[in-house]
Design an enzyme around this catalytic site. Structure first.
Site, short mmCIF file in Angstrom:
data_model
loop_
_atom_site.label_atom_id
_atom_site.label_comp_id
_atom_site.label_asym_id
_atom_site.label_seq_id
_atom_site.Cartn_x
_atom_site.Cartn_y
_atom_site.Cartn_z
N ASN A 211 -8.99 0.60 1.80
CA ASN A 211 -9.27 2.01 1.51
C ASN A 211 -10.30 2.09 0.40
OD1 ASN A 211 -7.83 2.22 -1.14
ND2 ASN A 211 -6.09 1.61 0.16
N LYS A 288 -10.06 -15.60 14.43
CA LYS A 288 -10.85 -14.38 14.59
C LYS A 288 -10.67 -13.82 16.00
CE LYS A 288 -15.44 -12.49 14.21
NZ LYS A 288 -16.85 -12.74 14.46
N ASP A 307 7.41 0.21 -0.22
CA ASP A 307 6.91 1.21 -1.17
C ASP A 307 7.21 0.70 -2.58
OD1 ASP A 307 6.61 3.48 -2.88
OD2 ASP A 307 6.56 4.71 -1.07
N ILE A 308 6.17 0.31 -3.28
CA ILE A 308 6.34 -0.32 -4.60
C ILE A 308 6.88 0.68 -5.61
CG2 ILE A 308 5.11 -1.49 -6.49
CD1 ILE A 308 3.09 -2.36 -4.16
N PHE A 326 1.21 8.06 -8.90
CA PHE A 326 0.03 8.88 -8.67
C PHE A 326 0.14 9.42 -7.25
CE2 PHE A 326 -3.52 8.78 -11.82
CZ PHE A 326 -2.79 8.24 -12.86
N LYS A 344 10.23 9.71 -4.07
CA LYS A 344 10.08 8.33 -4.56
C LYS A 344 11.00 8.04 -5.74
CE LYS A 344 5.68 7.61 -2.53
NZ LYS A 344 4.86 6.45 -2.17
N1 CTP Z 1 2.77 3.70 -3.48
C1 CTP Z 1 3.37 2.46 -3.60
N2 CTP Z 1 3.62 1.71 -2.50
C2 CTP Z 1 3.28 2.18 -1.27
C3 CTP Z 1 2.66 3.44 -1.13
C4 CTP Z 1 2.40 4.17 -2.26
O1 CTP Z 1 3.67 2.06 -4.72
N3 CTP Z 1 3.52 1.44 -0.21
C5 CTP Z 1 2.59 4.50 -4.69
C6 CTP Z 1 1.17 4.72 -5.12
O2 CTP Z 1 0.74 3.70 -5.99
C7 CTP Z 1 1.25 6.06 -5.79
C8 CTP Z 1 2.34 6.78 -5.03
O3 CTP Z 1 3.11 5.78 -4.39
O4 CTP Z 1 1.72 5.94 -7.12
C9 CTP Z 1 1.86 7.77 -4.00
O5 CTP Z 1 0.92 7.14 -3.17
P1 CTP Z 1 0.22 7.99 -2.03
O6 CTP Z 1 -0.73 7.10 -1.30
O7 CTP Z 1 -0.30 9.29 -2.60
O8 CTP Z 1 1.45 8.39 -1.15
P2 CTP Z 1 2.13 7.71 0.06
O9 CTP Z 1 3.47 7.22 -0.30
O10 CTP Z 1 1.22 6.70 0.68
O11 CTP Z 1 2.35 8.98 0.99
P3 CTP Z 1 1.29 9.73 1.96
O12 CTP Z 1 0.29 8.66 2.36
O13 CTP Z 1 2.14 10.20 3.05
O14 CTP Z 1 0.69 10.83 1.14
#
Ligand code: CTP
Length: 407
Positions: A211, A288, A307-308, A326, A344
């Site tokens: 990303n 590949k 999800d960390i 964030f 979360k």
């Molecule tokens: N985050 C994380 N681990 C993941 C996904 C997200 O730790 N697998 C954390 C990000 O570092 C951030 C927060 O969760 O602090 C929100 O991330 P965001 O990308 O806005 O949300 P998502 O959980 O990915 O939800 P969505 O994509 O549906 O908005």
């Protein structure tokens, strides 16, 4: 005050079963390069010996007010003034009462009465003694005179009763000492972790899912936490940014690697998750993936990543005291971010609009809302380093606010 850069602490060890923790505190203070001299009260000497203190501190132990040797080598007035901080640990109810009354009937109270050096008190006593109106009034008086308190903590005590009265953990006392010695470094003694950057999820040996995150905001927060005195681990996905100075940087590639590195950084006081973690990974092809004429394009089977932020936010003995997420949103910013905070389980969430027109993702500025249980606060558009400093100032204020009084 000591010559040169060496800071000096005068530790007053009162009586009580918790006095043994003063030994661990001396060890930790010495690890931080501090000189530690100790006044051992008569009741303290029933629980720890001058010899163990001397061995750990590398200094002789002061104990007898009327010792002529002490008086000729280091009078009690000089002793009280030649330190940067006096720490009373553990402080009994009796010692607090004698401090309030201004008694000078042993070396500890004489030093405390004679000093104009800042004083930190770590009380330890039975829960009923701590919550007694007399002790609480003494604490209020000492606070009004400028004495700082750390603890007591709550929990099961040696007397088998439970509640406030346990000596604060040596690490918490150490943090309080470092903050008092370095007022310009309000997070001294705190441990923090920051996640930053994107993650790369391999598709095959040459391709990956990624990303647009540059890691700039997370790196700025790690640097600002370090500047405020915290011991910082930055767990970073692939970025082009240099390691911030004074920060332990751990480079990872995938979300699963990032989670593993974060769990290794526990325990810590503060976790700030700024990383744009990929929500999914695929089982990567070992070679590949080749185009074959006439064959349909390959499809990717997406598997959810851990999800960390949610993992770190779960209640557990190692949960950081403050977990900050964030939220990167493109519409209904506050509504989505508020729901995300609850989903979360983090304490605060910093929401930002990462729509393409904003220039925020990959840019140098950010415009955020800080959302906590009390509501949402909108900050103006700022440079990412300014957002980082403002957030770190908030973190420091939050961690310095004492817990509510047990009464
Ligand atoms: N985050 C994380 N681990 C993941 C996904 C997200 O730790 N697998 C954390 C990000 O570092 C951030 C927060 O969760 O602090 C929100 O991330 P965001 O990308 O806005 O949300 P998502 O959980 O990915 O939800 P969505 O994509 O549906 O908005």
């Amino acid at each position: 005050m000591e010559d040169g850069a060496t800071r000096s602490v005068l530790l007053v060890v009162g009586g009580g079963i918790a006095a043994y923790k003063a030994l661990e505190l001396i060890r930790r203070l010495r690890e931080h390069g501090l000189r530690v001299r100790t006044v051992l009260t008569d009741s303290g000497a029933r629980f720890v010996t001058p010899m163990s203190i001397q061995a750990l501190s590398g200094e002789r132990v002061f104990g007898d007010l009327f010792s002529l040797t002490d008086e000729s080598e280091m009078g009690h007035i000089a002793l009280s003034r030649s330190s940067d901080l006096i720490v009373v640990c553990p402080a009994t109810a009796d010692l607090l009462a004698r401090m309030v009354a201004g008694l000078a009937n042993d070396l500890a109270t004489t030093v405390l009465l004679a000093t104009d050096t800042p004083v930190l008190v770590a009380p330890a006593m039975n829960v009923r003694m701590w919550t007694h109106a007399a002790t609480q009034a003494n604490v209020a008086t000492l606070r009004a005179r400028g004495v700082t308190f750390v603890g007591p903590a709550s929990g099961l005590m040696a007397c088998n009763e439970s509640g406030p009265g346990r000596l604060a953990e040596p690490d918490d006392i150490l943090s309080a000492i470092l903050r008092l010695l370095h007022p310009d470094r309000p997070l001294a003694g705190r441990r923090a972790m920051v996640t930053a950057g994107p993650t790369h999820e391999p598709i095959d040996p040459v391709r990956y899912i990624a990303n647009r995150s540059s890691g700039t905001q997370g790196y700025a927060i790690a640097a600002a936490l370090a500047a405020a005195g915290a011991d910082v681990t930055l767990v970073s996905g692939p970025t082009t940014l240099p390691d911030p100075a004074g920060v332990r940087t751990v480079r990872v590639e995938t979300a699963r690697d990032m989670l593993a590195a974060c769990l290794t950084a526990l325990p810590c006081d503060i976790a700030v998750c700024t990383a744009a973690v990929a929500d999914w990974h695929v089982a990567p092809a070992p070679q590949k993936i080749k185009k074959t004429a006439g064959a349909p394009p390959p499809t990717l089977q997406l598997v959810p990543n851990p999800d960390i932020l949610a993992t770190l936010s779960q209640p557990s003995p190692t949960r950081p005291g403050l977990v900050i997420g964030f939220a990167a949103e493109t519409e209904h910013i506050v509504t989505h971010a508020t729901a995300k905070r609850l989903r979360k389980g983090c304490d605060w969430i910093v929401a930002n609009d990462v729509s393409p027109g904003t220039g925020i993702m990959g840019g140098t500025e950010n415009e955020v809302c800080l959302i906590d249980a009390a509501g949402c606060e909108h900050w103006p558009r700022l440079d990412k380093t300014q957002v980082a400093r403002k957030l770190v100032a908030r973190i420091a204020t939050f961690l310095q606010t004492p817990p509510p009084n047990p009464e």
